[in-house]
Structures are given as C-alpha cells and as structure tokens.
Motif scaffolding. Structure first.
Motif, PDB file in Angstrom:
ATOM      1  N   GLY A  14      20.192 -32.318 -52.414  1.00  0.00           N
ATOM      2  CA  GLY A  14      18.809 -32.127 -52.398  1.00  0.00           C
ATOM      3  C   GLY A  14      17.851 -33.226 -53.268  1.00  0.00           C
ATOM      4  N   ARG A  48      12.967 -31.131 -44.729  1.00  0.00           N
ATOM      5  CA  ARG A  48      12.718 -30.289 -45.848  1.00  0.00           C
ATOM      6  C   ARG A  48      14.161 -29.702 -46.881  1.00  0.00           C
ATOM      7  NH1 ARG A  48       8.935 -26.242 -44.450  1.00  0.00           N
ATOM      8  NH2 ARG A  48       7.453 -27.466 -42.716  1.00  0.00           N
ATOM      9  N   SER A  49      14.983 -29.746 -46.397  1.00  0.00           N
ATOM     10  CA  SER A  49      16.467 -29.980 -46.872  1.00  0.00           C
ATOM     11  C   SER A  49      16.344 -30.890 -49.033  1.00  0.00           C
ATOM     12  CB  SER A  49      17.820 -30.371 -46.988  1.00  0.00           C
ATOM     13  OG  SER A  49      17.623 -31.954 -46.432  1.00  0.00           O
ATOM     14  N   ARG A  51      14.667 -31.944 -51.782  1.00  0.00           N
ATOM     15  CA  ARG A  51      13.520 -31.290 -52.933  1.00  0.00           C
ATOM     16  C   ARG A  51      13.383 -32.028 -54.112  1.00  0.00           C
ATOM     17  NH1 ARG A  51      13.476 -25.299 -52.128  1.00  0.00           N
ATOM     18  NH2 ARG A  51      13.394 -25.271 -54.331  1.00  0.00           N
ATOM     19  N   VAL A 106       7.588 -32.757 -53.240  1.00  0.00           N
ATOM     20  CA  VAL A 106       8.215 -32.825 -54.299  1.00  0.00           C
ATOM     21  C   VAL A 106       8.253 -33.463 -54.896  1.00  0.00           C
ATOM     22  CG1 VAL A 106      10.553 -32.560 -51.752  1.00  0.00           C
ATOM     23  CG2 VAL A 106       9.664 -34.518 -53.127  1.00  0.00           C
ATOM     24  N   ALA A 209      15.285 -30.007 -58.585  1.00  0.00           N
ATOM     25  CA  ALA A 209      15.041 -29.522 -56.875  1.00  0.00           C
ATOM     26  C   ALA A 209      15.926 -28.136 -56.915  1.00  0.00           C
ATOM     27  CB  ALA A 209      16.369 -30.509 -56.248  1.00  0.00           C
ATOM     28  N   GLU A 210      16.432 -27.770 -58.334  1.00  0.00           N
ATOM     29  CA  GLU A 210      16.298 -26.433 -58.192  1.00  0.00           C
ATOM     30  C   GLU A 210      14.807 -25.003 -58.800  1.00  0.00           C
ATOM     31  OE1 GLU A 210      19.842 -25.613 -61.486  1.00  0.00           O
ATOM     32  OE2 GLU A 210      21.175 -26.805 -59.894  1.00  0.00           O
ATOM     33  N   ALA A 213      10.939 -22.471 -54.797  1.00  0.00           N
ATOM     34  CA  ALA A 213      10.111 -23.081 -53.686  1.00  0.00           C
ATOM     35  C   ALA A 213       8.621 -23.384 -54.012  1.00  0.00           C
ATOM     36  CB  ALA A 213      10.745 -22.063 -52.265  1.00  0.00           C
ATOM     37  N   PRO A 266      16.766 -21.412 -55.724  1.00  0.00           N
ATOM     38  CA  PRO A 266      15.762 -22.281 -55.431  1.00  0.00           C
ATOM     39  C   PRO A 266      14.235 -21.041 -54.137  1.00  0.00           C
ATOM     40  CG  PRO A 266      17.440 -22.648 -54.642  1.00  0.00           C
ATOM     41  CD  PRO A 266      17.788 -21.920 -55.758  1.00  0.00           C
TER      42      PRO A 266
END
Length: 266
Positions: A14, A48-49, A51, A106, A209-210, A213, A266
């Motif tokens: 991610g 989208r993967s 982050r 992001v 990244a975690e 969303a 996430p």
C-alpha cells in the motif's frame, strides 16, 4: 521496482516510493526526471491500492534543482529564448509536479536524503511530511548566485512556515539551512541519522497508509483551506465536514475500536 531511467517507482503493502534516480548528478530536474515524476503521480492517482507515497532521492542529494547544463545548451542555440523555454517547462512539468503532489488523494512523505537546492526545495516542501537525513540541508541559490527568484512553490511554502523575515533572509543570502535547524524553525517534521532515514520514513508511511479511508485526505484539504480562510470560514468548514464524516462507517468503526482498545482498520 520500475519507472524511467531517471526515476524509479515501487509499490509495496500500500505504500508507493518514487525515487529520483540521477544520483550521479545530484538528481537535477532534467526533462526525463520530471516526466518520470508526472508518470508516477498519475499511477498514484489511478491505483486505489496505494494509500501513501514516499518521495526520495538516490545518492547523496535529494534534488539539486534546475538542470543548468540543459539551460546552457538551450542558450547556445541561435535565436533561442531562455525565458520562453523556462516558462514552458514550468508550466508543463515543474508546476504540475508540485501542484500534483499537494493534490494527491493520499498523504506524501518526503525522505530528504541530502541537499534540496533550488527547485528541489519546493519539491521537498510539496510533501505533507518532510523527514530529512541529519546531513541534509536546504539551499536557495536563486538570488545571490543566479539573479532569479525561488520557484516550484518555495516562495509560497517558506514564508508560511518560517515567517517573512527568515524566508526572505534565506532567499537573499543563500545561506544553507541545516536539517536540524529546519526542524527547530518548523519547516519540516523531523530529521534522523542518515542510515535510519529510509526505514524511518517507510515506517511512517506505513502508519499513514493504515489511517481510516479518506481521513488523511480530508485533514489535508482542511489545512490547505485554512491557509486562505478567515477563522469564521474555517469554523464553518469544520462543521460541514464533520457533519458528513460522522455519518460514514469509519467513525462507527473507530468508536467501536476505541471502546475495545484496538486500532481502527483502514
């Protein structure tokens, strides 16, 4: 890891990493390097993967700024207009890179592995969080060495972070600003020992990244809006966003996780 010869791009768990890969020349802003940066930003927007994004440099420098060798070649061409060339380059590549970094969906971490000079200053400061190697420094040669003005967004970032007095003095004198003093002055988040930089920034980006969303992007947008809003306008904006966000699943999941003393997903 892939990308152009001038840039490398890698995605793992991610977190994407964009590496400026002309380290033998201190990663100047060549056309190939700038095109590689634009291609990487496009991939981040579309995948989208991804982050979080780390931007760093290969070798001893983060980015030395403009490719002065190319400037010299352009100036030697009969009838060439350096002003036109530079203006087109800034419009087509330089400005879209720094604006694109700030507009990504992001969070962006700059792992500033060495000197950021000239346009490299603006490139580094376009990230949301800058962590520098202890040996790194900022250098603005525009006025004293070249008779130019700061670009790549540096004239926007520096006075907002440092105040007019420090920003203008750095610009007029061309004095180097060490990573440690940049932290003390509030220009960047942190500096760490050189050998620890990449692992430290990787861990930081993994934490980002975690995040729930959209939460990081909402906070980034809120702080960006604050730079041109009155206090009352910002209060209204906070209220508007909170009313919408509190209805999303991330809030309910966060409340449940908080009560159970576990990290939200996430």
């Amino acid at each position: 890891m892939n990308g152009t010869a001038s840039t490398l791009f890698d995605v793992r768990d991610g977190v994407a990493t964009l590496t400026l890969n002309e380290g033998a020349r201190m990663n100047p802003l060549t056309d190939a390097l700038q095109q590689g940066c634009l291609a990487a930003l496009k991939r981040v927007r579309e995948d989208r993967s991804i982050r979080a994004l780390i931007v760093t440099g290969e070798g001893k420098a983060f980015c030395a700024g403009a490719d002065l060798a190319e400037f010299g070649r352009r100036a030697a061409q009969p009838g060439a207009s350096m002003g036109t060339y530079v203006g087109e380059m800034m419009e087509q590549t330089g400005n879209p890179i720094v604006a694109g970094l700030r507009a990504l969906p992001v969070p962006v971490v700059c792992a500033m592995n060495g000197v950021a000079a000239g346009g490299g200053v603006g490139l580094a400061l376009a990230a949301d969080i800058v962590v520098a190697a202890r040996s790194a420094y900022f250098y603005l040669p525009f006025v004293p060495a070249l008779g130019l003005v700061p670009d790549m967004g540096a004239s926007w970032h520096l006075p907002r972070a440092l105040g007019r007095a420090r920003a203008l003095a750095l610009t007029l004198t061309g004095d180097k600003l060490s990573a440690e003093k940049a932290v003390q002055w509030g220009l960047i988040w942190d500096c760490v020992d050189d050998a620890q930089l990449q692992a430290h920034c990787r861990q930081l980006a993994s934490r980002l990244a975690e995040l729930p969303a959209g939460a990081a992007n909402e906070a980034r947008a809120l702080f960006a809006a604050a730079e041109s809003s009155s206090f009352e306008e910002q209060l209204a904006r906070e209220r508007e966003r909170q009313m919408e966000l509190i209805e999303r699943p991330a809030f309910a999941a966060g409340v449940a996780s908080f009560g159970a003393r576990r990290k939200p997903g996430p």
